[in-house]
Write a protein that holds these residues in place. Structure first.
Motif, short mmCIF file in Angstrom:
data_model
loop_
_atom_site.label_atom_id
_atom_site.label_comp_id
_atom_site.label_asym_id
_atom_site.label_seq_id
_atom_site.Cartn_x
_atom_site.Cartn_y
_atom_site.Cartn_z
N SER A 1 -4.40 -5.22 -11.45
CA SER A 1 -4.43 -5.49 -10.23
C SER A 1 -3.14 -4.28 -9.84
CB SER A 1 -4.26 -6.68 -9.52
OG SER A 1 -2.86 -7.21 -10.02
N ALA A 2 -3.37 -3.72 -8.83
CA ALA A 2 -2.05 -2.79 -8.13
C ALA A 2 -1.78 -3.32 -6.93
CB ALA A 2 -2.53 -1.24 -7.99
N ALA A 3 -0.81 -3.94 -6.80
CA ALA A 3 -0.26 -4.84 -5.65
C ALA A 3 1.02 -3.81 -5.14
CB ALA A 3 0.01 -6.03 -5.75
N ALA A 4 1.24 -4.17 -3.88
CA ALA A 4 2.64 -3.50 -3.15
C ALA A 4 3.17 -4.41 -2.23
CB ALA A 4 1.98 -2.00 -2.63
N SER A 5 4.25 -3.89 -2.02
CA SER A 5 5.27 -4.59 -1.02
C SER A 5 4.97 -4.12 0.05
CB SER A 5 6.64 -4.84 -1.34
OG SER A 5 7.10 -3.59 -1.35
N ARG A 6 5.48 -4.73 1.58
CA ARG A 6 5.11 -4.09 2.67
C ARG A 6 6.53 -3.78 3.40
NH1 ARG A 6 1.22 -8.93 4.83
NH2 ARG A 6 -0.80 -8.24 3.74
N ARG A 7 6.25 -2.63 4.29
CA ARG A 7 7.14 -2.24 5.15
C ARG A 7 6.65 -1.66 6.41
NH1 ARG A 7 9.29 2.98 1.51
NH2 ARG A 7 7.30 4.19 1.58
N HIS A 8 7.51 -1.41 7.39
CA HIS A 8 7.17 -0.80 8.62
C HIS A 8 7.07 0.64 8.48
CE1 HIS A 8 7.73 -4.69 10.68
NE2 HIS A 8 8.72 -4.59 10.31
N GLY A 9 5.88 1.33 9.25
CA GLY A 9 5.81 2.79 9.15
C GLY A 9 4.36 2.84 9.91
N SER A 10 4.32 4.35 10.16
CA SER A 10 3.21 4.92 10.97
C SER A 10 1.95 5.19 10.35
CB SER A 10 3.64 6.17 11.78
OG SER A 10 3.87 6.96 11.18
N THR B 1 3.35 0.92 2.77
CA THR B 1 3.14 0.40 1.53
C THR B 1 4.58 0.57 0.87
OG1 THR B 1 2.39 2.62 0.45
CG2 THR B 1 0.89 0.80 0.89
N GLY B 2 4.98 -0.37 0.12
CA GLY B 2 6.54 -0.38 -0.26
C GLY B 2 6.43 -0.12 -1.95
N PHE B 3 6.97 -1.07 -2.64
CA PHE B 3 7.07 -1.02 -4.16
C PHE B 3 5.95 -1.29 -4.81
CE2 PHE B 3 11.75 -1.46 -2.83
CZ PHE B 3 11.85 -0.50 -2.68
N ALA B 4 5.73 -1.07 -6.07
CA ALA B 4 4.52 -1.16 -6.65
C ALA B 4 4.63 -2.37 -7.77
CB ALA B 4 4.06 0.02 -7.57
N SER B 5 3.65 -3.11 -7.94
CA SER B 5 3.59 -4.01 -8.99
C SER B 5 2.31 -3.97 -9.80
CB SER B 5 3.68 -5.51 -8.69
OG SER B 5 3.52 -6.38 -9.68
N LEU B 6 2.08 -3.58 -11.15
CA LEU B 6 0.82 -3.46 -11.87
C LEU B 6 0.79 -4.65 -12.89
CD1 LEU B 6 0.45 0.33 -12.77
CD2 LEU B 6 -0.82 -0.99 -11.35
N THR B 7 -0.29 -5.70 -12.79
CA THR B 7 -0.30 -6.90 -13.43
C THR B 7 -1.69 -6.94 -14.32
OG1 THR B 7 0.88 -8.13 -11.75
CG2 THR B 7 -0.49 -9.34 -13.45
N VAL B 8 -1.56 -7.09 -15.49
CA VAL B 8 -2.80 -7.22 -16.38
C VAL B 8 -3.26 -8.73 -16.28
CG1 VAL B 8 -3.76 -6.82 -18.66
CG2 VAL B 8 -2.08 -5.32 -17.68
N TRP B 9 -4.43 -8.97 -15.98
CA TRP B 9 -4.94 -10.39 -15.88
C TRP B 9 -6.03 -10.66 -16.90
CZ3 TRP B 9 -2.98 -13.50 -11.87
CH2 TRP B 9 -2.44 -12.81 -10.95
#
Length: 455
Positions: free
Chosen positions: A250-259, A265-273
């Protein structure tokens, strides 16, 4: 005999009316086609005007002199080696490599100008792409909002499609295929990613914009697992199942404000499940505060994972070691889609600059094929969504999403001209190819999903 004359006259009059109506409808359709063609011509002219204003700043890509895999894929080693270093940057690039970028960029300057000139010609000629010749076409109208994703199952018999209202539908386009897997899944949040299990049509993974990951058993017609990413990374941008092992990433991301969607999309996290225990196995290393990962792709045996990022990078991971083995700057803008070429000697990438590159994996940093598809994937359309590309089973045709009602199909191999899909009534938001046949699926903002078999 005479009483029948009024009835005959009535029938004749109705036939004439029907004939006139058919003629009027035909004229209206012809006029509509002319207006659509005129609209597309104006959009080309507008795109060219935008490009001419930005051409001075369109710089050349810095291509890294990067190292490649130390492991082999099915016994065939890629050229070069790599060294692990605790002092490397988050992309695995040291100061010596960065210094080589400048010299290599100077050597490629002339060829880049030629490539840009070629792309300018292609941009103009895309308007002349002929429509695909259709064998059959089916349109699915089961959604009530814009399509966010559509994916063929492993066999190609079933399609999963999702919409922005948080619903996923599983359906079949082939009347000869049993429809026992048909289902509607309510996710409670906008669906941002779909991925079928690669070894069967049994499991479908669903990622949502609020960090949820559902595993749907298509045989049992129920959710067998409901996962969540961490609170720090509440948005799932992509999911991919391994073609061999019972794992997914899974490629997940933090959130931030933007147009724009990339700004949000903020920073990334790659998790193997693990797909048996439904528990995380590991988190792939990306360094400190890495930019969001937008797209994932496994090679055929699941040993290598490619990932694209919002800073224009492409990262490559050795899945058996759980380590990043190389990476290079592919675009000067965020990369929204990445996939392996058919022989897995290359990688395709689509940037928010509207450029498509095919990168050699034997001579890394070398572009072996490119197209400028900003005519269809224009920068403005990236404000709302990420565009994507899909490659057919023969590796000859590359289909891209589009901010227009038609999508381009580029000829990657051979010298044939490109093609254009038949039009939806709104922009095309998702695309995929059948795993074995010349059939593609397109999802649109007009709420429709269309399956097209081409000759």
């Amino acid at each position: 005999m005479f009483p029948r004359i009024p009835a005959l006259l009535k029938i004749s009059t109705e036939k004439n009316m029907i004939k006139c109506l058919k003629s009027d409808i035909k004229q209206l359709n012809n006029k509509l086609s002319e207006l659509q063609a005129l609209l597309e011509v104006k959009e080309v002219e507008l795109s060219l005007l935008r490009r001419s204003g930005n051409s001075i700043d369109s710089g050349h890509k810095n291509l890294l002199e990067i190292t490649t895999f130390g492991s082999s894929v099915d016994g065939q080693a890629f050229s070069g080696v790599y060294e692990e270093s605790s002092t490397s940057s988050i992309q695995g690039v040291d100061s010596h490599t960065l210094s080589s970028v400048k010299s290599r960029d100077e050597k490629l300057c002339d060829s880049s100008r030629m490539s840009n000139a070629e792309n300018e010609q292609i941009l103009v000629s895309e308007e002349d792409f002929p429509e695909v010749k259709v064998d059959f076409q089916e349109t699915f109208l089961g959604h009530n909002s814009s399509i966010s994703s559509c994916r063929f199952s492993a066999s190609g018999s079933n399609i999963a499609s999702s919409s922005t209202d948080g619903t996923v539908r599983i359906w079949t386009y082939d009347s000869s295929t049993p429809s026992s897997k048909n289902a509607t899944i309510y996710c409670g949040a906008e669906v941002s990613a779909l991925s079928w299990e690669c070894r069967s049509d049994r499991l479908l993974l669903i990622g949502t914009a609020n960090g949820g990951i559902k595993a749907w058993n298509a045989d049992a017609k129920r959710v067998v697992c409901d996962l969540s990413t961490s609170k720090d990374f509440p948005s799932v941008l992509d999911l991919k199942c391994s073609p061999v092992d019972p794992v997914f990433v899974s490629a997940a991301a933090s959130r931030r404000h933007g147009s724009t969607i990339f700004d949000r999309t903020g920073f990334a996290s790659l998790t193997v499940w693990h797909m048996k225990t439904w528990k995380p196995l590991t988190v792939l290393p990306l360094g400190e505060d890495p930019p969001a990962i937008t797209s994932l792709c496994f090679n055929h045996n699941g040993k290598i994972l490619a990932a694209s990022a919002t800073d224009g990078m492409i990262h490559m991971f050795d899945m058996s070691a759980g380590l990043q083995i190389t990476g290079w700057p592919a675009h000067d803008s965020p990369v929204s889609s990445v996939l392996f070429g058919p022989a897995e000697t290359s990688i395709f990438s689509l940037g928010s600059d509207g450029k498509i590159f095919e990168w050699s994996l034997h001579n890394q940093g070398q572009i072996i094929w490119s197209r400028d598809c900003s005519r269809f994937c224009n920068p403005e359309s990236f404000n709302k969504r990420m565009h994507e590309v899909a490659l057919d089973s023969n590796g000859k045709r590359l289909l891209a999403t589009s901010g227009l009602v038609r999508a381009p199909i580029y000829q990657v191999q051979g010298h044939e001209r490109g093609l254009r899909t038949l039009p939806h009534t709104a922009p095309i938001t998702s695309v995929d190819w059948h795993p074995t046949r010349p059939i593609y699926v397109t999802g649109s903002e007009d709420h429709s999903v269309r399956v097209t078999s081409i000759l």
